[in-house]
Design a protein around this motif. Structure first.
Motif, PDB file in Angstrom:
ATOM      1  N   ARG A   1      -0.272  -5.374   0.677  1.00  0.00           N
ATOM      2  CA  ARG A   1       0.840  -4.600   1.268  1.00  0.00           C
ATOM      3  C   ARG A   1       1.870  -4.219   0.215  1.00  0.00           C
ATOM      4  O   ARG A   1       2.252  -3.045   0.099  1.00  0.00           O
ATOM      5  N   PHE A   2       2.334  -5.200  -0.559  1.00  0.00           N
ATOM      6  CA  PHE A   2       3.390  -4.914  -1.521  1.00  0.00           C
ATOM      7  C   PHE A   2       2.866  -4.200  -2.764  1.00  0.00           C
ATOM      8  O   PHE A   2       3.606  -3.443  -3.405  1.00  0.00           O
ATOM      9  N   ALA A   3       1.606  -4.410  -3.112  1.00  0.00           N
ATOM     10  CA  ALA A   3       1.019  -3.661  -4.217  1.00  0.00           C
ATOM     11  C   ALA A   3       0.950  -2.174  -3.868  1.00  0.00           C
ATOM     12  O   ALA A   3       1.299  -1.302  -4.683  1.00  0.00           O
ATOM     13  N   LEU A   4       0.510  -1.865  -2.641  1.00  0.00           N
ATOM     14  CA  LEU A   4       0.452  -0.471  -2.198  1.00  0.00           C
ATOM     15  C   LEU A   4       1.855   0.119  -2.090  1.00  0.00           C
ATOM     16  O   LEU A   4       2.084   1.274  -2.490  1.00  0.00           O
ATOM     17  N   ALA A   5       2.799  -0.663  -1.560  1.00  0.00           N
ATOM     18  CA  ALA A   5       4.182  -0.183  -1.454  1.00  0.00           C
ATOM     19  C   ALA A   5       4.758   0.112  -2.834  1.00  0.00           C
ATOM     20  O   ALA A   5       5.466   1.121  -3.025  1.00  0.00           O
ATOM     21  N   ALA A   6       4.464  -0.744  -3.817  1.00  0.00           N
ATOM     22  CA  ALA A   6       4.952  -0.514  -5.177  1.00  0.00           C
ATOM     23  C   ALA A   6       4.363   0.776  -5.760  1.00  0.00           C
ATOM     24  O   ALA A   6       5.077   1.559  -6.409  1.00  0.00           O
ATOM     25  N   LEU A   7       3.067   1.023  -5.522  1.00  0.00           N
ATOM     26  CA  LEU A   7       2.447   2.254  -6.005  1.00  0.00           C
ATOM     27  C   LEU A   7       3.123   3.480  -5.392  1.00  0.00           C
ATOM     28  O   LEU A   7       3.358   4.484  -6.080  1.00  0.00           O
TER      29      LEU A   7
ATOM     30  N   LEU B   1     -10.970   0.615  10.012  1.00  0.00           N
ATOM     31  CA  LEU B   1      -9.879   1.577  10.192  1.00  0.00           C
ATOM     32  C   LEU B   1      -8.595   0.903  10.684  1.00  0.00           C
ATOM     33  O   LEU B   1      -7.509   1.198  10.140  1.00  0.00           O
ATOM     34  N   PRO B   2      -8.638  -0.002  11.681  1.00  0.00           N
ATOM     35  CA  PRO B   2      -7.390  -0.651  12.123  1.00  0.00           C
ATOM     36  C   PRO B   2      -6.690  -1.413  10.994  1.00  0.00           C
ATOM     37  O   PRO B   2      -5.452  -1.365  10.884  1.00  0.00           O
ATOM     38  N   TYR B   3      -7.465  -2.119  10.161  1.00  0.00           N
ATOM     39  CA  TYR B   3      -6.856  -2.873   9.061  1.00  0.00           C
ATOM     40  C   TYR B   3      -6.179  -1.928   8.075  1.00  0.00           C
ATOM     41  O   TYR B   3      -5.045  -2.157   7.639  1.00  0.00           O
ATOM     42  N   ASN B   4      -6.873  -0.855   7.707  1.00  0.00           N
ATOM     43  CA  ASN B   4      -6.334   0.062   6.709  1.00  0.00           C
ATOM     44  C   ASN B   4      -5.141   0.859   7.225  1.00  0.00           C
ATOM     45  O   ASN B   4      -4.178   1.087   6.484  1.00  0.00           O
ATOM     46  N   LEU B   5      -5.178   1.272   8.490  1.00  0.00           N
ATOM     47  CA  LEU B   5      -4.047   2.002   9.050  1.00  0.00           C
ATOM     48  C   LEU B   5      -2.816   1.096   9.167  1.00  0.00           C
ATOM     49  O   LEU B   5      -1.693   1.522   8.856  1.00  0.00           O
ATOM     50  N   SER B   6      -3.034  -0.143   9.606  1.00  0.00           N
ATOM     51  CA  SER B   6      -1.905  -1.072   9.711  1.00  0.00           C
ATOM     52  C   SER B   6      -1.371  -1.432   8.329  1.00  0.00           C
ATOM     53  O   SER B   6      -0.150  -1.571   8.148  1.00  0.00           O
ATOM     54  N   LEU B   7      -2.255  -1.558   7.343  1.00  0.00           N
ATOM     55  CA  LEU B   7      -1.813  -1.836   5.977  1.00  0.00           C
ATOM     56  C   LEU B   7      -0.961  -0.696   5.442  1.00  0.00           C
ATOM     57  O   LEU B   7       0.094  -0.915   4.827  1.00  0.00           O
ATOM     58  N   LEU B   8      -1.400   0.536   5.687  1.00  0.00           N
ATOM     59  CA  LEU B   8      -0.634   1.699   5.248  1.00  0.00           C
ATOM     60  C   LEU B   8       0.726   1.747   5.935  1.00  0.00           C
ATOM     61  O   LEU B   8       1.751   2.034   5.309  1.00  0.00           O
ATOM     62  N   TYR B   9       0.754   1.444   7.236  1.00  0.00           N
ATOM     63  CA  TYR B   9       2.019   1.444   7.969  1.00  0.00           C
ATOM     64  C   TYR B   9       2.961   0.363   7.430  1.00  0.00           C
ATOM     65  O   TYR B   9       4.155   0.613   7.226  1.00  0.00           O
ATOM     66  N   LEU B  10       2.422  -0.828   7.204  1.00  0.00           N
ATOM     67  CA  LEU B  10       3.250  -1.929   6.700  1.00  0.00           C
ATOM     68  C   LEU B  10       3.767  -1.638   5.298  1.00  0.00           C
ATOM     69  O   LEU B  10       4.890  -2.021   4.951  1.00  0.00           O
ATOM     70  N   ALA B  11       2.951  -0.968   4.479  1.00  0.00           N
ATOM     71  CA  ALA B  11       3.370  -0.661   3.113  1.00  0.00           C
ATOM     72  C   ALA B  11       4.409   0.455   3.092  1.00  0.00           C
ATOM     73  O   ALA B  11       5.482   0.317   2.472  1.00  0.00           O
TER      74      ALA B  11
END
Length: 308
Positions: A39-45, A213-223
């Protein structure tokens, strides 16, 4: 500026209130520490990409990187890890109640670290809000004694909350030293993610990823929303109005989570929960309303009686 600050406040409240539901889709085959690291790695990117597009400066002194790393450790790493440990012993609702004590911790820590005087109405507002959120989650509070690991979970939750409060103080300190919020969050989330990855490596956790898909969409939303926008809004607000006032968002966002739970998870409201919401709103008024307007509002009935 007032309108903008209000929008930052409610952006943090509503986004963080919705992340409780999104986190459900993160639970499963991926260990929690890895999901938080992703989550935070994607948010940092995302933040670094934004800095590059806007031409924001990314060069800082080594000492400044140390302070950003400390902020990352407290806000984007250690507190999350401790709360995941606490969820093994306590329900999420009870953890929400305990985390709301960050309002009082921020008031005390602001007095200790920044010599800010404790405002009486602010302390009363915080206590009223904490009473309200306790009433909202009273069934889980009442069952605390029935849980054998409750004391461990309680201590872990308080420790995680205190660490998050220290992270608030670090962000306030960094902003006072002219470290910009966006870049501080970008580097802080990077350091936090790296520490979490290192922790997982030391613990022998297998590096896995869930392609669903649910994991990746929620990860994107959280990031994007839960980390980039919510933390950006909250920490910007913290720099403007102070940690003691901004932290009241942590009392409000569990109510948003309950609203979402009402729509999607069939949560049933009680009279006690409704009374708790009323107290939370009252506490919010006592903390956020400017002192001059609050005094005028309190004195108004007396003035009307004297001058009919």
């Amino acid at each position: 500026m007032l309108t903008h600050s209000v929008s930052l406040y409610f952006a943090a409240v509503f986004i963080w209130g919705s992340t409780w539901y999104a986190i459900k889709f993160q639970l499963g085959s991926v260990p929690p520490e890895l999901s938080v690291a992703y989550r935070f790695a994607l948010a940092a990117l995302i933040l670094f990409a934004w800095c590059w597009l806007r031409g924001l400066p990314l060069r800082f002194e080594r000492r400044e990187h140390l302070w950003m790393a400390l902020q990352g450790l407290m806000l984007f790493c250690l507190n999350y890890l401790i709360f995941y440990w606490a969820t093994a012993e306590l329900t999420s609702g009870l953890i929400a109640v305990i985390f709301s004590t960050i309002v009082l911790m921020n008031i005390v820590n602001s007095a200790l670290f920044f010599r800010k005087p404790m405002d009486t109405s602010m302390v009363i507002g915080a206590l009223v809000g904490l009473l309200g959120i306790t009433l909202v989650f009273w069934p889980e509070v009442a069952s605390l004694q029935q849980n054998g690991g409750a004391l461990k979970g309680l201590l872990l939750s308080l420790l995680g909350t205190f660490i998050a409060s220290l992270g608030n103080m670090l962000s306030a300190r960094n902003q006072q030293r002219r470290l910009p919020v966006i870049q501080s969050n970008a580097f802080g989330m990077t350091y936090g993610a790296l520490i979490l990855f290192l922790y997982a490596l030391v613990q022998g956790v297998e590096l896995v990823y869930e392609p669903s898909l649910p994991y990746n969409l929620s990860l994107l939303y959280l990031a994007l929303f839960g980390s980039v926008l919510a933390f950006g809004s909250y920490l910007t607000l913290l720099g403007r109005i102070g940690p003691e006032k901004a932290a009241y968002a942590t009392v409000l966002f569990p109510l948003v989570a309950l609203g979402i739970s009402t729509l999607f998870e069939n949560y049933h409201w009680s009279l006690m929960a409704g009374a708790g919401v009323a107290l939370v709103v009252l506490g919010n008024v006592l903390i956020i309303m400017p002192r001059r307007l609050l005094r005028r509002w309190i004195r108004r009935p007396g003035l009307q009686e004297e001058n009919p």
